[in-house]
Design a protein around this motif. Structure first.
Motif, PDB file in Angstrom:
ATOM      1  N   VAL A 110       0.855  -1.289   0.088  1.00  0.00           N
ATOM      2  CA  VAL A 110       0.075   0.050  -0.044  1.00  0.00           C
ATOM      3  C   VAL A 110       0.879   1.274   0.027  1.00  0.00           C
ATOM      4  O   VAL A 110       0.709   2.105  -0.818  1.00  0.00           O
ATOM      5  CB  VAL A 110      -1.016   0.040   1.138  1.00  0.00           C
ATOM      6  N   MET A 111       1.937   1.369   1.067  1.00  0.00           N
ATOM      7  CA  MET A 111       2.598   2.366   0.990  1.00  0.00           C
ATOM      8  C   MET A 111       3.604   2.632  -0.209  1.00  0.00           C
ATOM      9  O   MET A 111       3.767   3.776  -0.663  1.00  0.00           O
ATOM     10  CB  MET A 111       3.668   2.324   2.257  1.00  0.00           C
ATOM     11  N   ILE A 112       4.119   1.492  -0.700  1.00  0.00           N
ATOM     12  CA  ILE A 112       5.139   1.906  -1.687  1.00  0.00           C
ATOM     13  C   ILE A 112       4.294   2.161  -3.022  1.00  0.00           C
ATOM     14  O   ILE A 112       4.648   3.097  -3.825  1.00  0.00           O
ATOM     15  CB  ILE A 112       5.881   0.583  -1.963  1.00  0.00           C
ATOM     16  N   THR A 113       2.937   1.751  -3.224  1.00  0.00           N
ATOM     17  CA  THR A 113       2.436   2.358  -4.458  1.00  0.00           C
ATOM     18  C   THR A 113       1.865   3.583  -4.070  1.00  0.00           C
ATOM     19  O   THR A 113       1.918   4.554  -5.117  1.00  0.00           O
ATOM     20  CB  THR A 113       1.285   1.441  -4.724  1.00  0.00           C
ATOM     21  N   MET A 114       1.534   4.139  -2.922  1.00  0.00           N
ATOM     22  CA  MET A 114       1.430   5.594  -2.949  1.00  0.00           C
ATOM     23  C   MET A 114       2.402   6.329  -2.979  1.00  0.00           C
ATOM     24  O   MET A 114       2.298   7.569  -3.505  1.00  0.00           O
ATOM     25  CB  MET A 114       0.840   5.562  -1.097  1.00  0.00           C
ATOM     26  N   ALA A 115       3.575   6.033  -2.593  1.00  0.00           N
ATOM     27  CA  ALA A 115       4.850   6.482  -2.696  1.00  0.00           C
ATOM     28  C   ALA A 115       5.145   6.859  -3.974  1.00  0.00           C
ATOM     29  O   ALA A 115       5.554   8.047  -4.517  1.00  0.00           O
ATOM     30  CB  ALA A 115       5.883   6.041  -1.707  1.00  0.00           C
TER      31      ALA A 115
ATOM     32  N   ASP B 219      -3.605  16.323   4.815  1.00  0.00           N
ATOM     33  CA  ASP B 219      -2.204  17.042   4.917  1.00  0.00           C
ATOM     34  C   ASP B 219      -1.207  15.977   5.889  1.00  0.00           C
ATOM     35  O   ASP B 219      -0.151  15.540   5.616  1.00  0.00           O
ATOM     36  CB  ASP B 219      -2.128  18.156   5.512  1.00  0.00           C
ATOM     37  N   MET B 220      -2.191  15.252   6.823  1.00  0.00           N
ATOM     38  CA  MET B 220      -1.247  14.628   7.985  1.00  0.00           C
ATOM     39  C   MET B 220      -1.292  13.126   7.731  1.00  0.00           C
ATOM     40  O   MET B 220      -0.243  12.603   8.246  1.00  0.00           O
ATOM     41  CB  MET B 220      -1.812  14.926   9.426  1.00  0.00           C
ATOM     42  N   LEU B 221      -2.213  12.600   7.218  1.00  0.00           N
ATOM     43  CA  LEU B 221      -2.547  11.196   7.006  1.00  0.00           C
ATOM     44  C   LEU B 221      -1.301  10.502   6.463  1.00  0.00           C
ATOM     45  O   LEU B 221      -0.710   9.522   7.187  1.00  0.00           O
ATOM     46  CB  LEU B 221      -3.688  10.775   6.555  1.00  0.00           C
ATOM     47  N   PRO B 222      -0.814  11.141   5.153  1.00  0.00           N
ATOM     48  CA  PRO B 222       0.410  10.593   4.643  1.00  0.00           C
ATOM     49  C   PRO B 222       1.495  10.638   5.377  1.00  0.00           C
ATOM     50  O   PRO B 222       2.377   9.455   5.299  1.00  0.00           O
ATOM     51  CB  PRO B 222       0.630  11.281   3.234  1.00  0.00           C
ATOM     52  N   LEU B 223       1.623  11.524   6.281  1.00  0.00           N
ATOM     53  CA  LEU B 223       2.877  11.701   7.184  1.00  0.00           C
ATOM     54  C   LEU B 223       2.879  10.501   8.004  1.00  0.00           C
ATOM     55  O   LEU B 223       3.867  10.018   8.415  1.00  0.00           O
ATOM     56  CB  LEU B 223       3.082  13.239   7.559  1.00  0.00           C
ATOM     57  N   ALA B 224       1.702  10.414   8.710  1.00  0.00           N
ATOM     58  CA  ALA B 224       1.708   9.404   9.526  1.00  0.00           C
ATOM     59  C   ALA B 224       1.903   7.981   9.122  1.00  0.00           C
ATOM     60  O   ALA B 224       2.761   7.375   9.726  1.00  0.00           O
ATOM     61  CB  ALA B 224       0.395   9.167  10.176  1.00  0.00           C
ATOM     62  N   LEU B 225       1.445   7.654   7.970  1.00  0.00           N
ATOM     63  CA  LEU B 225       1.590   6.491   7.352  1.00  0.00           C
ATOM     64  C   LEU B 225       3.096   6.364   6.902  1.00  0.00           C
ATOM     65  O   LEU B 225       3.500   5.243   7.286  1.00  0.00           O
ATOM     66  CB  LEU B 225       0.919   6.461   5.837  1.00  0.00           C
ATOM     67  N   LEU B 226       3.787   7.336   6.672  1.00  0.00           N
ATOM     68  CA  LEU B 226       5.244   7.270   6.425  1.00  0.00           C
ATOM     69  C   LEU B 226       5.756   7.045   7.470  1.00  0.00           C
ATOM     70  O   LEU B 226       7.022   5.971   7.302  1.00  0.00           O
ATOM     71  CB  LEU B 226       5.649   8.620   5.611  1.00  0.00           C
ATOM     72  N   VAL B 227       5.843   7.743   8.499  1.00  0.00           N
ATOM     73  CA  VAL B 227       6.658   7.246   9.723  1.00  0.00           C
ATOM     74  C   VAL B 227       6.548   5.938   9.995  1.00  0.00           C
ATOM     75  O   VAL B 227       7.471   5.264  10.330  1.00  0.00           O
ATOM     76  CB  VAL B 227       6.025   8.176  10.976  1.00  0.00           C
TER      77      VAL B 227
END
Lengths: 326, 286, 411
Positions: A110-115, B219-227
């Motif tokens: 999920v994350m890598i596709t989003m990235a 704006d915040m959700l992608p950052l939380a996911l990234l972390v």
């Protein structure tokens, strides 16, 4: 081929919409629904058949849309040539992305596709000399002699959609499709049986990307404008919602999901101010009542209805009940 | 020299902010394997509730507590009545949490309107502190400290308390944990409440820097996911390190390579995931 | 008179009454209003709605003797949805004119469509330069200036009157930020100033801290160009770092819409714009006070944009005696509007559909218990081309992040 008949009939009915529609608005809405359905069908290959939840599917329509827009405006090519190159270009990029993305599964996927999609988005936003930045590329010409008639454009979309339904349906039932579903349900067992799980997934990824690219062409031609908004996370999330709400892993699911989202977004807002909340509430309702999505849920309802119709209404009392009462 | 010093401080402050944002998400995902995509919306809800409390006359700290409680309760209700019915099913959970995110975000817009609003820091934390040549905001130093405090608090909870032991047992092997009598459903509710409360208080503590506005959730959700992904889902230490790592990568990245500002977080993410698909510290993510 | 005759008389009278009412009740003028009610741009959308409603109320809900039917739609700030809404207005609701949309990319998304269907569009807020420069649309005019229109003035003022020598700029990294900064940079450097650093924080960056730390402290001023709520965040955070350098800004950075939520950090900011709630235009005192009374806050960029758009449509409708069905005449009248008495004072449209109006330099001060942009200098009748020859201006490329080129970076 027989099982495609209901789909063909449904699409045929939609094709007749221009005869009864009070204005062009509904015809255009139908075109938009068809394009969304195409995107959802492509994503369904990954989410439904391969068990890979992608939050970056918007990258494929996005890249294709930008390519066809750029090639046919600044690049000086005709829409046809631009379209072919756009799909080819997207295919190549998809190949590269697939090599990276398929190293992960589950939330990592999920994350890598989003990235990856965000990287494309960032490039579209920032590389203003090429993409026009947030002002986008406008004036994209339509094919077949600048096809501006809404009815003819709708028929074009429906034909493409019909081809997609048939191709994807047959793919799903083919040995490769069955193997794909095997890798979704039992990846280790499939591997033990000698299947190259990675290769099977990669093929599915490319098929999904290709249909995404075709959807991107229609999108660019319909709107005659491309901008980074179509690459945002919200765009990918919306396609994912269509698939899941409609019913992942079914053929009708993505179509129903696309119709639901497009109609809610564009018709509900005519009468309801808080249409965003309505959209959210609809999703919550669907997931609670029909967790597998609309398509399986409706089939389930139809089965229960049938059972009720065919079973006797009088049930004989239990012998034990008589003993208790007596 | 001043450049490195000031940007390092900025990185630490951003890292602290990101950890406060992501801690709740990491906790919930770690135990329940639920990617709570409503997390950004809960963060924003906390910020709005905190702001409303401050406007109603409460001091900053009380407002933060009120927000934590309110969002924690909301989280509990969500878990108990909605999420529980979809146990173990990722796709329906995605649909549910996204749908809830839409509802919460639109409700905030409806109640508080669309104007961006300032959440001022408490009196004692306003202004800048002189560190040699540099002026650095007092509040950001607080954020660094607060995130460490929260991190230590959570660590103590998980490593040194009975409920923490239960959480660790359930994360390691749910079947065995149930077999020895741990009530998974009660644990899930408690953890979800705590995760939501953390999101809520994060919104208030982040408010003086981020301000409160519609769209904060997105704006915040992608950052939380990234972390969480970078650090490895389910690992508190991973979330902590991931947050600070992202703080540094973002701050120095956009300063040194401004052309890549929009993708500066995602390029390393792709690199890390391609090499270590489970994140830097995490258990299996699938 | 027999019963039959009486009844037929009655019927005749009734028929003539009905038919005459059909004649004396003309169809309403249908105006489509494209606003944003959801998402991040919702605040601007609401302010537009307030300005528009105020304008209609002032006119008793009528233009040129015909009732006005306003059909408002929510574009959600998305180009795709904007096109669908435009189609809804044109095809389903059959509007005679459209006021909207809010954002430049929304307007660009419907540019081709509007050309195809030929419906007059007046944008109350989209400021993208090329829409009235190198890519004009015969059916499009706007009620706000271009991004650079007011900043040309600020650049000259900063160099000549504030005597600033070295300035660093920071602005939202999107077309609006690029164009506003470019306008400032051009006139500032032509008048002897130097722009020594340019920073572009991404549009929705969480935290400006790392950018603030990159702003030099040895310059004479920072030029800040932010849209939406970003001005609020930037000024607040800059104050946290001690506001080491004076801030000069584009009007949206200190727009009345966000000024009401700001505090001490905004005091002393010098900005340029074509509207301030305090300005001395003939119609403004009434307008600003009326809006304050009705909506609790001073009107700003979006409110006055929508009000003026509505006033343009009204003036055009009057000029063609209400016959808005004649689209070509309507559009021609729209392009020839001249207002004297609105909140903007004297406004007219140039050949490309962009307003010619006074630009003011303002200082943000605390007055009457609230923050206000107090006018300190007026440049009358400023066009989108400033003092440059339009042909030469148009022959140059459009203002972007890198045009005009910044030759003094690092000095």
């Amino acid at each position: 081929m027989r099982r495609f008949i209901p789909f063909i009939i449904a699409l045929g009915l939609v094709a007749l919409l221009p005869l009864v529609s009070p204005s062009d608005f509904y015809i255009n809405l139908a075109s938009q629904t068809a394009i969304a359905a195409l995107m959802a069908l492509g994503l369904n290959i990954l989410v439904g058949y391969a068990g890979l939840t992608s939050l970056g599917h918007a990258a494929f329509p996005g890249i294709a849309a930008y390519l066809v827009a750029w090639l046919s405006t600044r690049g000086g090519l005709g829409p046809g040539a631009a379209a072919v190159l756009a799909v080819a270009g997207t295919f190549l990029v998809a190949g590269l992305f697939g090599l990276l993305a398929l190293r992960a599964t589950g939330l990592g996927f999920v994350m890598i596709t989003m990235a990856l999609c965000q990287i494309v988005w960032g490039a579209a936003y920032r590389w203003t000399s090429l993409t026009g930045g947030d002002n986008g590329l406008s004036g994209v010409p339509r094919p077949f002699g600048d096809l501006l008639d809404p009815t003819t454009f709708l028929w074009l979309c429906l034909i493409v959609l019909a081809v997609a339904i048939i191709q994807i349906g047959r793919f799903a039932e083919s040995p490769l499709g069955a193997a794909l579903r095997g890798t979704r349900d039992q990846p280790r067992r499939m591997s033990a049986l000698g299947y190259d799980v990675w290769r099977i997934r990669f093929v599915a990824w490319l098929v999904a990307a290709s249909w995404g690219a075709v959807a991107g062409l229609l999108y660019a031609w319909y709107h005659q404008f491309v901008s980074p908004h179509m690459l945002a996370v919200t765009a990918s999330a919306e396609i994912l919602l269509m698939v899941v709400a409609g019913g992942a892993g079914t053929l009708a699911g993505p179509l129903l999901g696309a119709a639901l989202v497009v109609l809610l977004k564009n018709l509900a807002s005519i009468w309801i101010d808080r249409w965003v909340m309505l959209l959210g509430a609809t999703f919550v309702f669907i997931v609670l009542m029909m967790p597998d999505g609309l398509a399986p849920g409706l089939i389930h309802l139809r089965e229960r209805f049938r059972k009720r119709m065919s079973s006797p209404t009088i049930t004989p009392p239990l012998a034990s009940q008589e003993r208790i009462d007596g | 020299m001043a450049f490195w010093a000031s940007q390092s401080l900025n990185s630490l402050a951003l890292g602290g902010l990101l950890f406060m944002l992501a801690a709740g998400f990491s906790l919930i995902f770690g135990l329940m394997r639920v990617a709570n995509l409503a997390h950004g919306a809960l963060f924003m809800l906390g910020a709005y509730v905190g702001l409303a409390s401050v406007q109603a006359g409460l001091n900053f700290w009380l407002a933060a507590l009120v927000a934590a409680l309110a969002v924690g309760v909301a989280g509990g209700l969500i878990e108990r009545f909605l999420l529980r019915r979809l146990q173990g099913r990722t796709l329906p959970q995605v649909l549910l949490t996204l749908g809830l995110a839409f509802i919460i975000a639109d409700a905030c817009l409806m109640v508080w309107g669309g104007d961006p609003m300032r959440l001022p820091p408490p009196e004692e934390l306003r202004g800048a502190v002189r560190l040699g040549d540099l002026a650095f905001p007092r509040y950001r130093l607080f954020v660094m400290g607060a995130s460490c405090a929260i991190g230590i608090g959570l660590w103590l909870l998980i490593e040194r308390t009975r409920i923490g032991a239960m959480i660790r047992a359930a994360v390691d092997d749910m079947q065995m944990a149930r077999a020895i009598g741990i009530s998974a459903s009660a644990l899930f509710s408690a953890v979800f409440c705590l995760g939501a409360a953390l999101a809520g208080i994060g919104g208030v503590l982040g408010g003086p820097i981020l301000s409160v506005y519609p769209g904060l959730d997105a704006d915040m959700l992608p950052l939380a996911l990234l972390v969480v992904i970078l650090g490895g889902a389910g690992s508190l230490l991973g979330a902590f390190i991931g947050a600070y790592l992202i703080g540094f990568v973002y701050t120095f990245g956009q300063a040194l390579v401004p052309d890549l500002a929009y993708v500066i977080l995602f390029l390393p993410m792709v690199a890390v995931l391609a090499i270590a698909p489970n994140g830097l510290f995490g258990r299996r993510l699938s | 008179m027999s019963h039959k005759t009486a009844y037929s008389c009655l019927a005749l009278i009734a028929a003539s009454l009905l038919s005459s009412s059909a004649f004396s009740q003309p169809e309403p003028i249908r105006i489509g209003f494209m606003t944003v009610r959801s998402g991040a741009l919702a605040a601007g959308g609401k302010q537009m709605e307030e300005g528009l409603n105020y304008c209609l109320q002032e006119r008793g809900g009528q233009m040129a003797g015909r009732k006005v039917e306003l059909i408002a739609v929510d574009t959600g700030g998305q180009p795709a949805t904007t096109r669908t809404r435009a189609q809804e207005l044109v095809e389903r609701s059959k509007v005679h004119a459209i006021i909207g949309p809010l954002a430049a990319f929304e307007a660009l998304a419907i540019d081709d469509y509007i050309k195809q269907v030929g419906v007059p569009v007046v944008s109350p807020s989209a400021a993208a330069e090329d829409m009235t420069q190198r890519k004009p649309n015969p059916w499009f005019v706007r009620a706000v200036g271009t991004s650079a229109q007011a900043n040309h003035a600020l650049g000259e003022y900063a160099a000549k009157e504030m005597k600033l020598k070295r300035v660093a700029t920071i602005g939202d990294d999107f077309a609006f930020g690029h164009e506003t900064t470019a306008g400032f940079q051009r006139t500032f450097e032509e008048n002897g100033g130097k722009v020594v650093k340019k920073l572009w924080p991404p549009l929705n960056v969480a935290d400006y801290g790392s950018f603030i730390s990159q702003l030099p402290t040895d310059v004479d001023a920072i030029f800040a160009s932010f849209a939406g709520g970003n001005g609020l965040r930037f000024l607040q955070q800059y104050a946290e770092y001690g506001s080491p350098v004076k801030v000069i800004a584009h009007m949206t950075t200190v727009d009345e819409g966000i000024l009401k939520s700001m505090g001490q950090e905004a005091v002393g900011v010098i900005s340029s714009g074509w509207y301030s709630a305090t300005q001395d235009a003939p119609g403004n005192k009434e307008f600003a006070e009326g809006m304050r009374k009705a909506y609790g806050a001073d009107p700003g960029y979006y409110s006055v944009g929508a009000y003026t758009a509505c006033a343009f449509v009204d003036a055009a409708a009057k000029a063609i005696e209400g016959k808005v069905e004649d689209k070509d005449a309507f559009m021609k009248a729209l392009r020839s509007v001249k207002l004297d008495n609105g909140p903007l004072g004297k406004v007219s449209l140039d050949e490309l559909g962009n307003p010619i109006m006074d630009v003011t330099i303002r200082k943000t001060e605390m007055k009457d218990g609230r923050l206000q942009n107090v006018v300190i200098k007026t440049y009358p009748a400023v066009t989108q081309f400033w003092t440059y020859d339009p042909k030469e201006f148009l022959a140059n490329p459009v203002y972007t992040r890198d045009y005009p080129p910044a030759k003094n970076l690092g000095n």
